[in-house]
Each structure stands twice: as C-alpha cells, then as structure tokens.
Design a protein around this motif. Structure first.
Motif, short mmCIF file in Angstrom:
data_model
loop_
_atom_site.label_atom_id
_atom_site.label_comp_id
_atom_site.label_asym_id
_atom_site.label_seq_id
_atom_site.Cartn_x
_atom_site.Cartn_y
_atom_site.Cartn_z
N SER A 356 0.91 -1.04 0.09
CA SER A 356 0.00 -0.09 -0.01
C SER A 356 0.91 1.20 -0.23
O SER A 356 1.44 1.48 0.84
CB SER A 356 -0.87 0.12 1.14
OG SER A 356 -1.55 1.00 1.21
N LEU A 357 0.90 1.80 -1.07
CA LEU A 357 1.80 3.18 -1.29
C LEU A 357 1.03 4.30 -0.99
O LEU A 357 0.22 4.62 -1.77
CB LEU A 357 2.23 3.20 -2.79
CG LEU A 357 3.45 4.11 -3.05
CD1 LEU A 357 4.63 4.02 -2.57
CD2 LEU A 357 3.66 4.33 -4.74
N ARG A 358 1.29 4.89 0.19
CA ARG A 358 0.48 5.90 0.68
C ARG A 358 1.30 7.34 0.52
O ARG A 358 2.41 7.22 0.37
CB ARG A 358 0.19 5.69 2.07
CG ARG A 358 -0.76 4.26 2.40
CD ARG A 358 -0.92 4.05 3.81
NE ARG A 358 -1.94 2.85 3.75
CZ ARG A 358 -2.27 2.24 5.00
NH1 ARG A 358 -1.95 2.73 6.03
NH2 ARG A 358 -2.76 0.93 4.95
N ALA A 359 0.52 8.47 1.08
CA ALA A 359 1.37 9.65 0.99
C ALA A 359 2.74 9.77 1.67
O ALA A 359 3.67 10.32 1.21
CB ALA A 359 0.34 11.03 1.26
N SER A 360 2.50 9.31 2.95
CA SER A 360 3.76 9.40 3.89
C SER A 360 4.40 8.22 3.99
O SER A 360 5.57 8.36 4.90
CB SER A 360 3.30 10.12 5.13
OG SER A 360 2.78 11.46 4.93
N GLU A 361 3.89 7.05 4.00
CA GLU A 361 4.38 5.90 4.24
C GLU A 361 4.20 4.65 3.24
O GLU A 361 3.12 4.82 2.50
CB GLU A 361 3.93 5.41 5.70
CG GLU A 361 2.36 5.10 5.80
CD GLU A 361 2.06 4.64 7.16
OE1 GLU A 361 2.93 4.41 7.88
OE2 GLU A 361 0.92 4.37 7.40
N VAL A 362 4.81 3.57 3.37
CA VAL A 362 4.67 2.37 2.52
C VAL A 362 4.43 1.37 3.69
O VAL A 362 5.14 1.00 4.54
CB VAL A 362 5.83 2.16 1.64
CG1 VAL A 362 5.71 0.71 0.89
CG2 VAL A 362 6.09 3.37 0.75
N VAL A 363 3.18 0.51 3.29
CA VAL A 363 3.03 -0.54 4.32
C VAL A 363 2.86 -1.77 3.51
O VAL A 363 2.14 -1.68 2.32
CB VAL A 363 1.56 -0.10 4.95
CG1 VAL A 363 1.15 -1.38 6.03
CG2 VAL A 363 1.61 1.06 5.80
N VAL A 364 3.77 -2.82 4.05
CA VAL A 364 3.63 -4.11 3.18
C VAL A 364 2.67 -5.28 3.74
O VAL A 364 2.92 -5.39 5.01
CB VAL A 364 5.12 -4.73 3.14
CG1 VAL A 364 5.14 -5.67 2.17
CG2 VAL A 364 5.95 -3.41 2.50
N PHE A 365 1.82 -5.90 3.12
CA PHE A 365 1.03 -7.00 3.73
C PHE A 365 1.48 -8.31 3.23
O PHE A 365 1.72 -8.38 2.19
CB PHE A 365 -0.45 -6.61 3.43
CG PHE A 365 -0.97 -5.13 4.15
CD1 PHE A 365 -1.51 -5.25 5.53
CD2 PHE A 365 -0.90 -4.03 3.36
CE1 PHE A 365 -2.09 -4.15 5.86
CE2 PHE A 365 -1.31 -2.86 4.11
CZ PHE A 365 -1.87 -2.82 5.17
N ASP A 366 1.17 -9.31 4.34
CA ASP A 366 1.36 -10.81 3.83
C ASP A 366 -0.39 -11.21 4.39
O ASP A 366 -0.56 -11.40 5.22
CB ASP A 366 2.20 -11.58 4.60
CG ASP A 366 2.17 -12.82 4.13
OD1 ASP A 366 1.51 -13.39 3.14
OD2 ASP A 366 2.45 -13.64 5.06
N GLY A 367 -1.06 -11.20 3.16
CA GLY A 367 -2.63 -11.33 3.61
C GLY A 367 -3.07 -10.15 4.18
O GLY A 367 -3.17 -8.98 3.56
#
Length: 564
Positions: A356-367
């Motif tokens: 999830s490429l967001r404005a201030s951060e990048v969050v990586v998900f496994d499921g």
C-alpha cells in the motif's frame, strides 16, 4: 478651515439678520460676489467641476485606441494589447509624444469593457454566494517549501475548507499524487467528524480527472479509484472551469492557501519530519478557530460549532488511501514501488506481497498481516532498509553484518545505539567475532517483543556486571520494564544504578575475567577456605588391602559425605 457648507450658512445668516448687500457680504467673507449669489440661491453648494488635467491631449487619438481594442475582441487572450503597448503604438504610428502612460491606462480600463459589451462578449460578473451549513467544501493544493531534516524541500499542502464556517484542514505531503489527495480527504473527514451533504469543489486535478470533456459543460472523465473513493464516502464533486477562468469558483480555498502560507509557513518551517510539521499544523488550526474572517461577527470556531451537526456521518468501514501494488520480493529481500526499494523480512524472498503506497508511508502486507512499514521516499532509486528484516539471515552469516547497508541505515536513524556498539565490542572480545556477533543479533531480536528503552537499559545493566550474554540482557530488560511499570524507577533511573538496590545476580566469572582480568582480580574478596586435599581418596586406596578388593560400605558412605 471652514467648509463650503458652513460658509454658505454664514453668508445666508448675515444676509437674513443684518441685511447686508452682496458687495458687503463678499467683502466680509472674502469671497467673490458670484459665490455670495450662489449661497443666496441655495444652501447646498454646487458641485465642483472636475479638473480637466491633460486628458484633452488624448482626444485626437481615441479613434486609434478604439480600433486597437476592437481588434482585441477577436485576438487570442495572451496576444491582446496592454495599455503600455497601445501607448507605444501611438508614439510610433501617430507621433503621440506628449501622452503619458497613466492617461492612456485610465482610458483603456474603461473603454475596453465598453467595447467588449458592444461586441457581444460576455463580461464576467462575480455574484457573492452564501452556502448552507454543512453543504459545501472547497479543496486545493498549494506549493510550500520546508527545511526538512536540514534539507530545503519542495512540498505540497492539501487544504480542505468548509465554505460556510471557513474551518480548514491543512496537511503537508511530499507529493500531490492521488495517495496524498485521498489521504488528505480522509484526514479532513475524521477531524471535522463528517462529510458535506451537497458537493466538494475542485479544479481539474489529475488525481481525480483523466480528461476534460470540452463542449459538454462540466462533464469530466474520472479515474476508477477516485470514483470508488467518493462512492464509498458518499459525496458529489463539482469541477471548476479549466485554467484561470475557474479560479474564482473556489476563491475561499484559494485565499486560505495564501493566508496560511503567509501567516503560518513564513519563514520556511524547520522540522525533522513531515509528521512533526503536521502535528505543529494541528496546533495552529486550533489557534485559528479564534480568528474572524473579514467582518464576520463570530469566530471560525463558533461558526463551525453551528455547522458541524449538519455534516453527514462517516461510513463505518475504513478506506485504504494507498495505491495497491503486488511486487515480487527480490534476492536482497526488497520490493520495488515507484522506482524505490523497501526491505521486507527475508523469509518472503521470491514471493509476491501486497504493498500500500501511501502519501507518507509504505505498508507491506502478507494477506492481512502487516510485515513491514517504511517512511515513503519520493526520490527515484532510493532505498529504505531496516536491520530487523535481516537478523535471521545474519545469524547464519555473522560476517556480513559489519559492512551491511542495513546496519549503516540503522546507525543513521539512531536505532543502533552506542550501547549496542559497546555490547558488540565486548561480546567479540569474549566470544570471538562470529559468536560475539550472534550474541548481538540475539539482543537485537529482543526488540521485536520488548520496548527499545528496556532493551537498552538491559544492555547497560549487563555490561555493568560484566556479562555479554543475550539471556542476561533479556532478564535485566524485563526487570527494568517491571520496575518502571510498578513505579519503582523511571526510564532515566535504572534499578541497577541505585546504591540501595538489594538485587542478587548470577554472573559468569569467566566472562568477567575475559572482559577485564585486572579489574576482576582486584575486585575479588579474600578467600579464607583451606586448600583442597586428596587425602580422603588416598585413604580409599589404602582400603584395597581387603580381600578381593572389597571396599566396606562404611568407607563408601564416609567418602560420599566428605567430597573433595
């Protein structure tokens, strides 16, 4: 100095009371007899004739000016005559050397509007508007410069302004891409506690509009993610006219961008991160609730308190504002998003993960599980590497740790402290490079389940008693955590540092001797025990004179009760 009205009143009084003649009145009040006659005819002085000045010089050239302005009605907007260009042509073509710029400018200002009307062109008229409470919002981006972590950086300020009360939300992002656009909306909805019931005004941002359909009013081609977003929150967009012609249609937010930039962001703000700057902006917005807009009776905060109940409620389900990508994890345990690499735990190498490429951060998900979280990097070909993602691999390859990029980045961020360095140096001196590095990695693994301050306190306590074992660090970290939670010590006062602390600790004497033999030997108490003896066992050897080498039960029992 008396006014003409007062002068006329005095003249009329003297004529009425004293019966003075026109000549006498003129002599008494030191005015012309014409003025006296005007006063006797009317108590209201006649209007003064306007001063003619030098505008009469323009008369011969007015037809030429009108011809230029008429020609402008069919010319492109950016190639129409300015007053300065008209004066230059009058001088070149008609010899108007005595004309001044101000004379031509004043005539052109009035005459251009008259010619536009005569030519049938629409003259833009601005009509004041008043919006119902909670009905309408205006949104825009504005450029700002920020000294971010010591570097002058161009950023973008998202502004969301309620048209009725003027209450505004401001957030600064590194980009004005769709992620920032959506995230700004969500932040504003949550802060204001609702959604406008009528519509939100926009210019034609590429975050929402893919194409302007000319000739069909305000119809626009919108991108799918934007349509999904506004459908989720339940509001309608209103798109202003393209270009400068539509700026007045959201003049409230245009003015808000300028006001906030001048009054809150001048001089350039200095911050370590955008989160820190946006927290400062939240405090400024609270202060702005006390100001009044123009000549309004109530403050912004008072008007918003009346408007807030009219906003529509927020949906129960959350919306992820990030751009969703599914890159594959490469052999360096990194994923690539918008030409920037971000590290993930090494166990995911070769797999595809949801990013999830967001404005201030990048969050990586496994499921649905978050496996990595990074501050977003805008510069192309950048990297964001976290040491924690490589610990399992480094435990099998400890020699790779000293020169690793992950360690360098961890030092820069302050996560790898001087306490870690001190423990690492002591552990390698006692256990050797490989095993000493593995002990450090075991300590770093403690950060996954324990607070960083507790782990650092545990390292300090372990080094204080001469231990370079991850197990000792874990015990000391848990002791520190429990003492802080029980109120026995604060984060700046570890229990080990208290002289009255009666704490029993078991420490490896071998480790202490290896770390600092001189200090250990000097600090040991005197040993009053007798020197060991093997005499007891010699007596057992003497018992072998018994037949068949049989040892009596009494001898065995005595030896067991008196070990060496």
């Amino acid at each position: 100095m008396e006014s003409r009205v007062e002068l006329f009143a005095l003249i009329r009084r003297d004529a009425r009371v004293e019966g003075l003649s026109v000549r006498a009145l003129a002599a008494k009040h030191k005015v012309h007899r014409r003025t006296v006659r005007q006063a006797l005819e009317s108590a209201s002085p006649p209007e003064r004739k306007p001063r003619q000045g030098v505008a009469w010089r323009l008369e011969p050239f007015k037809p030429a000016i009108d011809a230029m302005l008429t020609e402008d009605t069919t010319a492109p907007r950016k190639q129409r005559h300015t007053a300065r260009r008209i004066l230059a042509r009058l001088v070149e073509e008609h010899g108007a050397e005595e004309l001044s710029y101000s004379t031509v400018r004043d005539y052109v200002r009035v005459r251009r509007a008259q010619i536009d009307v005569e030519a049938g062109r629409r003259v833009e008229v601005f009509i004041p508007q008043e919006q119902a409470p909670g009905a309408e919002v205006e949104v825009d981006f504005g450029e700002v410069w920020v000294v971010l972590n010591g570097v002058k950086t161009k950023c973008h300020m998202f502004v969301f302004r309620l048209s009725n009360s003027g209450r505004a939300i401001h957030r600064i992002y590194l980009t004005q891409a769709q992620e920032a656009f959506l995230e700004g909306h969500i932040e504003a909805f949550n802060v204001l506690g609702g959604i406008p019931t009528k519509h939100i005004r926009y210019d034609n941002l590429t975050s929402a509009v893919t194409a302007v359909v000319f000739g069909q009013g305000r119809q626009r081609q919108e991108n799918d993610r934007w349509v999904l977003f506004r459908s989720h929150y339940g509001f309608d967009p209103f798109y202003c006219q393209p270009g400068i012609a539509g700026a007045h249609e959201k003049g409230g937010v245009e003015g808000e961008v300028g006001w906030f930039r001048r009054n809150r962001l001048s001089p350039m703000p200095v911050a370590g991160s955008l989160d820190e700057l946006n927290d400062r902006i939240r405090a400024w917005e609270v202060l702005d609730d006390r100001r009044r807009i123009n000549d309004r009776i109530r403050t912004i905060g008072q008007d918003f308190a009346l408007e807030q109940p009219f906003l529509a409620p927020l949906p129960a389900e959350l919306f992820d504002p990030g751009l969703v990508l599914t890159p594959r994890v490469d052999r360096s345990s990194m994923v690539t998003a918008r030409m920037v690499k971000y590290s993930v735990p090494a166990r995911f190498i070769g797999r595809r993960l949801r990013v999830s490429l967001r404005a201030s951060e990048v969050v990586v998900f496994d499921g649905r599980t978050v496996v990595a979280r990074h501050q977003r990097i805008v510069a192309k070909h950048g990297q964001s590497v976290q040491l924690d993602h490589y610990l399992e691999v480094l435990k099998t390859k400890p020699g790779a740790l000293p020169g690793s990029t992950a360690l360098a980045r961890s030092r820069e961020s302050g996560a790898f402290t001087t306490a870690h360095d001190a423990f690492w140096a002591a552990s390698r001196r006692v256990n050797g490079d490989a095993d000493g590095t593995r002990e450090l990695i075991d300590v770093l693994l403690l950060h996954r389940s324990m607070d960083a301050g507790d782990v650092q306190a545990g390292i300090t306590a372990a080094l204080g008693v001469g231990a370079v074992s991850a197990d000792v660090v874990a015990v000391e970290a848990r002791r520190h955590s429990s003492s802080v939670s029980d109120g026995g010590a604060g984060p700046d006062r570890h229990p080990v540092a208290r002289e009255d602390a009666d704490v029993q600790r078991v420490v490896s004497l071998t480790q202490r001797r290896l770390m600092d033999p001189a200090a250990v030997i000097a600090g040991l108490p005197s040993d009053t025990r007798p020197l060991p003896s093997v005499g007891v066992y010699d007596e057992l050897l003497a018992k072998r004179s018994h037949p068949a080498g049989i040892v009596s039960k009494e001898s065995i029992s005595w030896a067991l009760q008196h070990p060496l």
